[in-house]
Design a protein around this motif. Structure first.
Motif, mmCIF file in Angstrom:
data_model
loop_
_atom_site.group_PDB
_atom_site.id
_atom_site.type_symbol
_atom_site.label_atom_id
_atom_site.label_comp_id
_atom_site.label_asym_id
_atom_site.label_seq_id
_atom_site.Cartn_x
_atom_site.Cartn_y
_atom_site.Cartn_z
ATOM 1 N N MET A 1 0.828 -1.211 0.000
ATOM 2 C CA MET A 1 0.000 0.000 0.000
ATOM 3 C C MET A 1 0.861 1.258 0.000
ATOM 4 O O MET A 1 0.597 2.213 -0.748
ATOM 5 N N ALA A 2 1.906 1.252 0.815
ATOM 6 C CA ALA A 2 2.771 2.431 0.889
ATOM 7 C C ALA A 2 3.563 2.627 -0.401
ATOM 8 O O ALA A 2 3.709 3.757 -0.885
ATOM 9 N N VAL B 1 -7.608 2.649 5.301
ATOM 10 C CA VAL B 1 -8.142 2.530 3.939
ATOM 11 C C VAL B 1 -8.883 3.807 3.540
ATOM 12 O O VAL B 1 -8.844 4.221 2.375
ATOM 13 N N LEU B 2 -9.542 4.452 4.504
ATOM 14 C CA LEU B 2 -10.218 5.717 4.206
ATOM 15 C C LEU B 2 -9.210 6.772 3.749
ATOM 16 O O LEU B 2 -9.472 7.535 2.816
ATOM 17 N N LEU B 3 -8.046 6.802 4.378
ATOM 18 C CA LEU B 3 -7.001 7.737 3.965
ATOM 19 C C LEU B 3 -6.489 7.380 2.564
ATOM 20 O O LEU B 3 -6.202 8.259 1.753
ATOM 21 N N TYR B 4 -6.382 6.091 2.295
ATOM 22 C CA TYR B 4 -5.912 5.607 0.992
ATOM 23 C C TYR B 4 -6.829 6.081 -0.129
ATOM 24 O O TYR B 4 -6.388 6.641 -1.137
ATOM 25 N N VAL C 1 0.249 0.853 14.462
ATOM 26 C CA VAL C 1 -0.726 0.261 15.383
ATOM 27 C C VAL C 1 -1.140 -1.119 14.882
ATOM 28 O O VAL C 1 -1.217 -2.088 15.656
ATOM 29 N N LEU C 2 -1.396 -1.230 13.593
ATOM 30 C CA LEU C 2 -1.792 -2.509 12.997
ATOM 31 C C LEU C 2 -0.759 -3.589 13.254
ATOM 32 O O LEU C 2 -1.103 -4.722 13.624
ATOM 33 N N LEU C 3 0.501 -3.265 13.068
ATOM 34 C CA LEU C 3 1.556 -4.274 13.146
ATOM 35 C C LEU C 3 1.815 -4.777 14.566
ATOM 36 O O LEU C 3 2.475 -5.792 14.750
ATOM 37 N N ARG C 4 1.296 -4.084 15.567
ATOM 38 C CA ARG C 4 1.441 -4.568 16.940
ATOM 39 C C ARG C 4 0.619 -5.831 17.179
ATOM 40 O O ARG C 4 0.996 -6.700 17.962
ATOM 41 N N ALA D 1 1.557 9.638 5.368
ATOM 42 C CA ALA D 1 2.178 9.724 6.694
ATOM 43 C C ALA D 1 1.193 9.294 7.782
ATOM 44 O O ALA D 1 1.562 8.582 8.732
ATOM 45 N N SER D 2 -0.060 9.703 7.643
ATOM 46 C CA SER D 2 -1.086 9.289 8.608
ATOM 47 C C SER D 2 -1.317 7.786 8.544
ATOM 48 O O SER D 2 -1.523 7.122 9.570
ATOM 49 N N GLN D 3 -1.287 7.235 7.333
ATOM 50 C CA GLN D 3 -1.453 5.785 7.192
ATOM 51 C C GLN D 3 -0.303 5.029 7.849
ATOM 52 O O GLN D 3 -0.511 3.981 8.475
ATOM 53 N N ILE D 4 0.897 5.527 7.699
ATOM 54 C CA ILE D 4 2.054 4.860 8.304
ATOM 55 C C ILE D 4 1.914 4.833 9.819
ATOM 56 O O ILE D 4 2.252 3.832 10.478
ATOM 57 N N ALA D 5 1.385 5.931 10.402
ATOM 58 C CA ALA D 5 1.130 5.933 11.843
ATOM 59 C C ALA D 5 0.108 4.857 12.205
ATOM 60 O O ALA D 5 0.257 4.142 13.209
#
Length: 298
Positions: A227-228, A280-283, A263-266, A255-259
């Motif tokens: 995605m990135a 996905v909304l940011l995407y 959280v997702l990867l935790r 940048a907001s998605q990466i933040a």
């Protein structure tokens, strides 16, 4: 809880028929079609009926058909993962799930014909892709690479291309095709995250999704990277095409998605549904910005 997979003569419940075609899944292709229409650089004017008809075709009709076909072909998997779904629960009895999918296939082709040669050709491709994804003997959803790739193409790239082609009345510009392809590529990651909800049933029924074959942690990292990467390439292309402000806006969304990805990867398995409602909304917001950026280019 008992699961009903046998044949029954009774009629399906109306509410279950609506649930079968999953209105919540219509947004991505409808949005992508709208982005395509915007990116065409042609003010709709008297063409608004074609824009609205295309959005209805992309979402409720073709996407709805694909959901019905997928649920019919996945009824045994759903009996494990989600037994309350319309078919395994018996609220869509007998072969009604198949008949609904076939009827909507015919409807898709009829409405696609009304959109002209480009719209019809795209509809034929979308219908074939939907059945190839779900049905034997092809059943591309068994692959964690080909399955999400095909869905990403049909959810984001194909409707974007179609919206631009229908409104412009011909082959879209190079810039439009590039953006549609990049956002379709990035959607592979979105579809991989969507596979997290079906881990147990996929394992039992031989669906080799990336969360099954690689594990949730690795699959989530791949999804985030895809995605990135797609959006980084969009940013680069917009800079090359002389659209720095649009590129900056998409960079801020990324940048907001990466933040959110951190959280997702935790806890990928638990946080995948949360990310699908935030990241996905940011995407998809970036998609519309990119669409406005290429209006008039080429």
């Amino acid at each position: 809880m008992s699961v009903n997979l046998t044949l029954h003569p009774r009629l399906p419940q109306p509410a279950a028929m609506l649930e079968l075609i999953k209105p919540i899944t219509w947004f991505p292709p409808v949005w992508a079609y709208l982005c395509g229409a915007v990116s065409a650089g042609v003010w709709p004017g008297t063409g608004w009926p074609m824009v609205l008809l295309g959005m209805v075709l992309a979402g409720p009709i073709v996407c709805g058909m694909s959901q019905a076909a997928n649920d019919w072909c996945d009824r045994h998997v759903d009996a494990v993962n989600e037994p309350n779904r319309p078919i395994p629960s018996g609220r869509i009895p007998g072969r009604w799930g198949l008949w609904i999918a076939l009827a909507m296939t015919v409807l898709s082709l009829a409405v696609g014909w009304a959109l002209g040669p480009w719209g019809f050709a795209a509809t034929v491709f979308g219908v074939l892709a939907a059945w190839a994804y779900s049905a034997e003997p092809v059943r591309l959803k068994r692959s964690g690479w080909w399955g999400p790739g095909l869905v990403g193409l049909c959810y984001e790239g194909l409707p974007w291309f179609t919206g631009a082609a229908v409104l412009a009345g011909g082959l879209p510009t190079f810039e439009v095709v590039v953006l549609a392809a990049l956002y379709a590529f990035g959607a592979h990651g979105i579809m991989t995250l969507n596979d997290f909800k079906a881990l147990e049933g996929d394992r039992q029924h031989g669906v080799r999704s990336l969360p099954v074959t690689l594990g949730p942690e690795v699959a989530a990292k791949i999804a985030c990277t895809v995605m990135a990467m797609a959006q980084l390439l969009v940013i680069v292309m917009l800079l090359v095409w002389g659209k720095p402000w649009h590129a900056l806006a998409i960079a801020a969304l990324l940048a907001s998605q990466i933040a959110a990805m951190r959280v997702l990867l935790r806890d990928p398995k638990a946080k995948a549904p949360w990310y699908n409602g935030t990241g996905v909304l940011l995407y998809v917001s970036g998609m519309l910005i990119a669409a406005f950026a290429v209006r008039g280019l080429g």
